[in-house]
Design an enzyme around this catalytic site. Structure first.
Site, PDB file in Angstrom:
ATOM      1  N   SER A 209       0.843  -1.200   0.000  1.00 41.49           N
ATOM      2  CA  SER A 209       0.000   0.000   0.000  1.00 41.49           C
ATOM      3  C   SER A 209       0.880   1.253   0.000  1.00 41.49           C
ATOM      4  CB  SER A 209      -0.929  -0.032   1.226  1.00 41.49           C
ATOM      5  OG  SER A 209      -1.910   0.978   1.121  1.00 41.49           O
ATOM      6  N   ASN A 210       0.339   2.395   0.331  1.00 40.83           N
ATOM      7  CA  ASN A 210       1.110   3.642   0.389  1.00 40.83           C
ATOM      8  C   ASN A 210       0.563   4.536   1.493  1.00 40.83           C
ATOM      9  OD1 ASN A 210      -1.023   5.414  -0.774  1.00 40.83           O
ATOM     10  ND2 ASN A 210      -0.763   4.003  -2.500  1.00 40.83           N
ATOM     11  N   HIS A 211       1.188   5.723   1.636  1.00 46.46           N
ATOM     12  CA  HIS A 211       0.882   6.578   2.789  1.00 46.46           C
ATOM     13  C   HIS A 211      -0.329   7.489   2.598  1.00 46.46           C
ATOM     14  CE1 HIS A 211       4.414   5.473   4.974  1.00 46.46           C
ATOM     15  NE2 HIS A 211       5.197   5.760   3.954  1.00 46.46           N
ATOM     16  N   SER A 212      -1.066   7.352   1.520  1.00 50.32           N
ATOM     17  CA  SER A 212      -2.171   8.291   1.282  1.00 50.32           C
ATOM     18  C   SER A 212      -3.160   8.298   2.466  1.00 50.32           C
ATOM     19  CB  SER A 212      -2.913   7.881   0.000  1.00 50.32           C
ATOM     20  OG  SER A 212      -4.097   8.634  -0.097  1.00 50.32           O
ATOM     21  N   ALA A 276      -4.699   7.312  -4.400  1.00 48.63           N
ATOM     22  CA  ALA A 276      -3.318   6.895  -4.700  1.00 48.63           C
ATOM     23  C   ALA A 276      -3.377   5.393  -4.944  1.00 48.63           C
ATOM     24  CB  ALA A 276      -2.420   7.234  -3.533  1.00 48.63           C
TER      25      ALA A 276
END
Ligand code: C5P
Length: 401
Positions: A209-212, A276
């Site tokens: 995943s990512n930091h969005s 994102a």
């Protein structure tokens, strides 16, 4: 423009510019607004309650207690009553207290209780205005969603010349009118906003995943809602609770997000792709938790669908698509390429170079690209101000009717 029916809470604090509050009240009343003044004790060293009460046609409130009978001014009711709160003039003291959450007078209690938008018109001497602590207070207040009406340059009461004069009442009136005039300009529009990250499973317990944080998408959704649109969200997993006033579909993966977006797309007037989305997902999802071994592990990734690009191919001439770009190199060139590649009408470039801009925070700094080549560069703004700017630019897209 008429301000008939608009309820405005005017805060007055102890600055020499308080004499200008009298002109401001007069202008607001003349425009049809109902004005309730809340003043600090030191404001009365510059302007009398009688002047302000006469002009606003209401008693001026200043103390928690009305008299010695135990009757009191209800700050919560006042905070909820107003459509707009404006503090003009706002002193360094009041800005500092507002930004720090202090609450030792009625005005501060009303500010903390207010659910309506808040405008602050600072007034002070030039060195005070430039002081890092005052600048910090203003930055903080902006990041909380307040609107600062920048002090103007000119001759100051001290005899010095520089930035610190309160914005002129006529200009404040224009700010207030423009705030109200765009209130419902998206009425009747259906809007889709994708937001947050996607999570792409590796096994039953792990994902990519990512930091969005989804904060920018939520701010955009709030602005659309405030300005009259019907708002549909497709949200990846985010920590913030999503208000029930939005029609929301919660998803985890890019494929789920695409499916949901495809089912809604044709009914939408505007789509904002702020999610994102993970560009890749594990080629295979293990049924069981992947066991640790002594050797290294390679994971094979497969490409995710591009939601914006897929729907961009289906976009009708009446629909408007807005996309985002977050680049670490060749920022502008890459952002502009997305206009054609993904058939966007607008691309919003988030700057990662600037302090305060980006993923998790409450502020952002953006450049907005139109297909016409026009570029709009913002200051560091709160995410809700960036959202307002994006909505204003959507109205400049040629297909807007
Ligand atoms: O190509 P890039 O990921 O930089 O493009 C970003 C824009 O495209 C954003 O608006 C994002 O929401 C959208 N996007 C998408 N689906 C993807 C990847 C990006 O909708 N798989």
């Amino acid at each position: 423009m008429s301000l008939k029916g608009k309820r405005i809470l005017l805060g007055v604090t102890g600055s020499i510019a308080a004499y200008k509050s009298a002109f401001l009240v007069r202008l607001l009343i003349k425009a049809g607004a109902e004005v309730q003044i809340v003043a600090t004790a030191s404001a009365f060293e510059f302007i009398t309650p009688l002047t302000l009460a006469t002009l606003s046609k209401k008693p001026v409130l200043s103390e928690f207690q009305k008299d010695n009978t135990g009757a009191w001014n209800n700050h919560v009711e006042l905070g909820l009553w107003a459509d707009l709160m404006i503090v003009a003039p706002a002193t360094a003291n009041t800005l500092g207290k507002f930004s720090g959450g202090l609450c030792d007078n009625l005005l501060e209690a009303v500010y903390l209780s207010a659910r309506c938008p808040v405008m602050l018109a600072p007034a002070m001497d030039l060195d005070m205005y430039q002081h890092s602590s005052v600048q910090d207070s203003m930055r903080k207040l902006i990041s909380y969603g307040n609107h600062i009406l920048e002090a103007q340059s000119g001759e100051l009461a001290s005899g010095l010349s520089g930035q610190g004069r309160m914005m002129e009442p006529e200009d404040i009136l224009i700010e207030i009118e423009s705030f109200f005039s765009k209130s419902k300009d998206f009425q009747g529009k259906k809007v889709l906003v994708t937001l947050g990250p996607t999570q792409e499973a590796l096994d039953p317990v792990r994902f990519i995943s990512n930091h969005s944080s989804g904060k920018m998408g939520l701010a955009i959704a709030e602005s659309f809602f405030k300005r009259g649109a019907e708002v549909h969200l497709i949200a990846g997993p985010i920590k913030t609770e999503i208000p029930s006033k939005f029609t929301t579909v919660n998803v985890s993966t890019a494929e789920e997000m695409l499916k949901s977006a495809q089912s809604k797309h044709s009914a939408m007037d505007i789509c904002v792709f702020s999610a994102a989305v993970a560009d890749y997902r594990p080629a295979e999802v293990a049924d069981q938790k992947i066991k640790k071994s002594d050797s290294d592990l390679s994971i094979s990734l497969t490409k995710n669908p591009d939601i914006a690009q897929t729907l961009g191919k289906k976009k009708s001439q009446k629909q408007i698509h807005v996309g985002f770009a977050l680049e670490t190199e060749n920022e502008k060139k890459n952002a502009k390429q997305k206009l054609t590649k993904k058939n966007f009408d607008l691309v919003v470039l988030n700057s990662l170079q600037d302090k305060g801009a980006g993923f998790q925070g409450d502020t952002n700094k953006v450049t907005i690209f139109h297909r016409s080549g026009e570029q709009i560069e913002s200051e560091l703004l709160s995410k809700s101000q960036v959202a307002e700017l994006i909505l204003d630019q959507i109205k400049n897209v040629p297909v807007w009717i």
